[in-house]
Design a protein around this motif. Sequence first.
Motif, short mmCIF file in Angstrom:
data_model
loop_
_atom_site.label_atom_id
_atom_site.label_comp_id
_atom_site.label_asym_id
_atom_site.label_seq_id
_atom_site.Cartn_x
_atom_site.Cartn_y
_atom_site.Cartn_z
N ARG A 93 0.86 -0.82 16.29
CA ARG A 93 -0.25 -0.56 14.66
C ARG A 93 0.88 0.43 14.36
NH1 ARG A 93 -5.39 -2.31 15.31
NH2 ARG A 93 -5.78 -1.03 14.03
N VAL A 94 1.83 1.01 14.58
CA VAL A 94 2.73 2.01 13.95
C VAL A 94 3.40 0.75 12.86
CG1 VAL A 94 4.72 3.12 13.66
CG2 VAL A 94 2.55 3.83 15.19
N LYS A 95 3.94 -0.09 12.96
CA LYS A 95 4.07 -0.43 12.58
C LYS A 95 3.08 -1.51 11.72
CE LYS A 95 7.98 -2.16 16.02
NZ LYS A 95 8.41 -3.63 16.17
N ILE A 96 2.71 -1.90 12.03
CA ILE A 96 1.79 -2.43 10.87
C ILE A 96 1.62 -1.68 9.77
CG2 ILE A 96 -0.44 -3.78 10.31
CD1 ILE A 96 -0.09 -4.48 13.64
N ASN A 97 0.51 -0.82 9.77
CA ASN A 97 0.63 0.77 8.55
C ASN A 97 1.80 1.15 7.87
OD1 ASN A 97 -0.68 0.98 10.70
ND2 ASN A 97 -1.84 3.09 9.78
N GLN A 98 2.87 1.01 8.27
CA GLN A 98 4.43 1.56 7.90
C GLN A 98 4.45 -0.07 6.69
OE1 GLN A 98 7.01 1.20 11.12
NE2 GLN A 98 8.06 3.39 10.71
N ALA A 99 3.86 -1.06 7.20
CA ALA A 99 4.35 -2.37 6.47
C ALA A 99 3.54 -2.28 4.52
CB ALA A 99 4.51 -3.46 7.15
N SER A 100 2.52 -1.50 5.20
CA SER A 100 1.00 -1.77 4.15
C SER A 100 0.79 -0.50 3.48
CB SER A 100 0.37 -1.88 4.59
OG SER A 100 -1.06 -1.97 5.71
N LEU A 101 1.83 0.54 3.65
CA LEU A 101 1.50 2.06 3.70
C LEU A 101 1.20 2.39 2.49
CD1 LEU A 101 0.95 4.77 4.88
CD2 LEU A 101 3.84 5.19 4.76
N ASP A 102 0.19 3.50 1.39
CA ASP A 102 0.02 3.45 0.40
C ASP A 102 -0.22 5.15 0.04
OD1 ASP A 102 -0.09 4.31 -2.31
OD2 ASP A 102 -2.20 3.48 -2.35
N PRO A 103 1.59 5.92 0.63
CA PRO A 103 1.63 7.53 0.62
C PRO A 103 0.33 7.71 -0.44
CG PRO A 103 3.17 6.52 -0.20
CD PRO A 103 2.83 5.51 -0.73
N ASN A 104 -0.72 7.06 -1.34
CA ASN A 104 -1.54 7.80 -2.17
C ASN A 104 -2.73 7.72 -2.08
OD1 ASN A 104 0.58 9.60 -4.54
ND2 ASN A 104 0.67 6.83 -5.24
N ALA A 105 -2.69 6.46 -0.55
CA ALA A 105 -4.38 6.29 -0.37
C ALA A 105 -4.37 6.03 2.14
CB ALA A 105 -4.98 5.37 -1.17
N PRO A 106 -4.24 7.35 2.36
CA PRO A 106 -3.85 7.06 3.89
C PRO A 106 -5.42 7.07 4.32
CG PRO A 106 -4.17 9.45 3.23
CD PRO A 106 -4.12 8.70 1.65
N ARG A 107 -5.29 5.48 4.91
CA ARG A 107 -6.26 4.93 5.94
C ARG A 107 -6.70 5.85 7.26
NH1 ARG A 107 -2.97 -0.31 4.92
NH2 ARG A 107 -1.44 1.13 5.91
N ASP A 108 -5.56 6.32 7.30
CA ASP A 108 -6.02 6.81 9.11
C ASP A 108 -5.15 7.77 9.22
OD1 ASP A 108 -4.47 5.36 9.50
OD2 ASP A 108 -5.28 3.55 9.71
#
Length: 443
Positions: free
Chosen positions: A200-215
């Motif tokens: 799940r961390v890898k999935i988040n890293q691939a689509s991370l927006d530093p200005n809009a944290p999702r979780d």
Amino acid sequence: MELGGAMTIFLALCLSCLLLLSAWKKMHKGGKLPPGPTPLPFLGNLLQLKTDETFKSFMAVSQGVALANGERWRQLRRFSLTALRNFGMGKRSIEERIQEEAQYLLEEFRKTRGLPFDPIFFLSRTVSNVISAVVFGSRFDYEDKTFLSLLRMINESFVEMSTPWAQLYDMYSCVMQYLPGRHHRIYHLIEDLKAFIAERVKINQASLDPNAPRDFIDCFLIQMEKEKKNPNSEFNTKNLVLTTLNLFFAGTETVSSTLRYGFLFLMKYPEVEEKVHQEIDHVIGRNRVPASEDRMKMPYTDAVIHEIQRVTDIVPMGVPHTVIRDTQFRGYTLPKGTNVFPLLGSVLRDTKYFSHPEEFNPGHFLDENGRFKKNDAFVPFSSGKRVCLGEAMARMELFLYFTTILQSFSLKALLPPKDIDISPKVSGFGNVPPTYEMCLVPR
């Protein structure tokens, strides 16, 4: 036997004794320790422990094992509290998530049509989805196979943590890790859970927006980037996986276990359930969704939930810690590195604070006028700096789930109340609720 061989064995035994004596002296140097039975070299106080009654044994010898401490604990705890608050812990948004999940649960309960069922995974799924929304950014479908597999691993891990094998592994990992046996099961379960979170961390890293944290994972990744040049930072992938696992595991198992145990107590004491029904009908009614603000107007229900937590005592030995410096305590010296168990169960059963501590009695939290009465000895979430990160969320979950379920259903046991056994399935690190079936009758 030849003289040379006998002499070799004798010298080996002498050397072994000297090594054990040296190790024993190192273990007990550095000050005046609190009173307790004298430990043996290597074995320590193992012979005084009953592995099937760990809490009672530790009450007698006051020893334990440790988890993370020091600067790592301070950095990660401070960050986790902030991140959880940002995602609604203690605010209206988390209450809405709990209320929504409680309604999904009611739908599943209605499908049972009053027939007997085991509540384990009904409760695990709904409670886990609350913390999942915070750490993973979304809930799981109740029939999701991966989700069900995760819940089985969490449930089995909690049981395994409380077995004699796990306790022996904790005390003698340097030896037990090389021996075959059940104690390796917990290791494989935890590794599988860590693998899921790492993915799940890898999935988040691939689509991370530093200005809009999702979780929570996004928040941690952003902090990792901010501190990537800090050599003393504790924000790395390993700690991200472990911290997320801690939140996910604790946020799933402790609340769902308390609910399971709570229903069992209400079936054993139907007069208590009836009084809760009456208070729900009077304050909330049958149609409005229960809200956390209702708690202040429902002293009896609040007292019942507190008493359930007190008697079930889900984690009786508390979370273990290590003394990070030589510490003076009540005239004794605890040397740096000493492992300490807080033994929360001893406080929850203290006769100075609870008139009949072994009995289930909501009156322990009510005054003579029927108003809710706080008790300083109520510490199921621990206290001080080490108080549970998720206390606010857990308290809200317990109240909303109990009231939502009892607003719509009456509990029906498969046995007469006097025959209901409330003894833990396993008692060690945790008090694991016994396995049982129940029926729900629409009100």
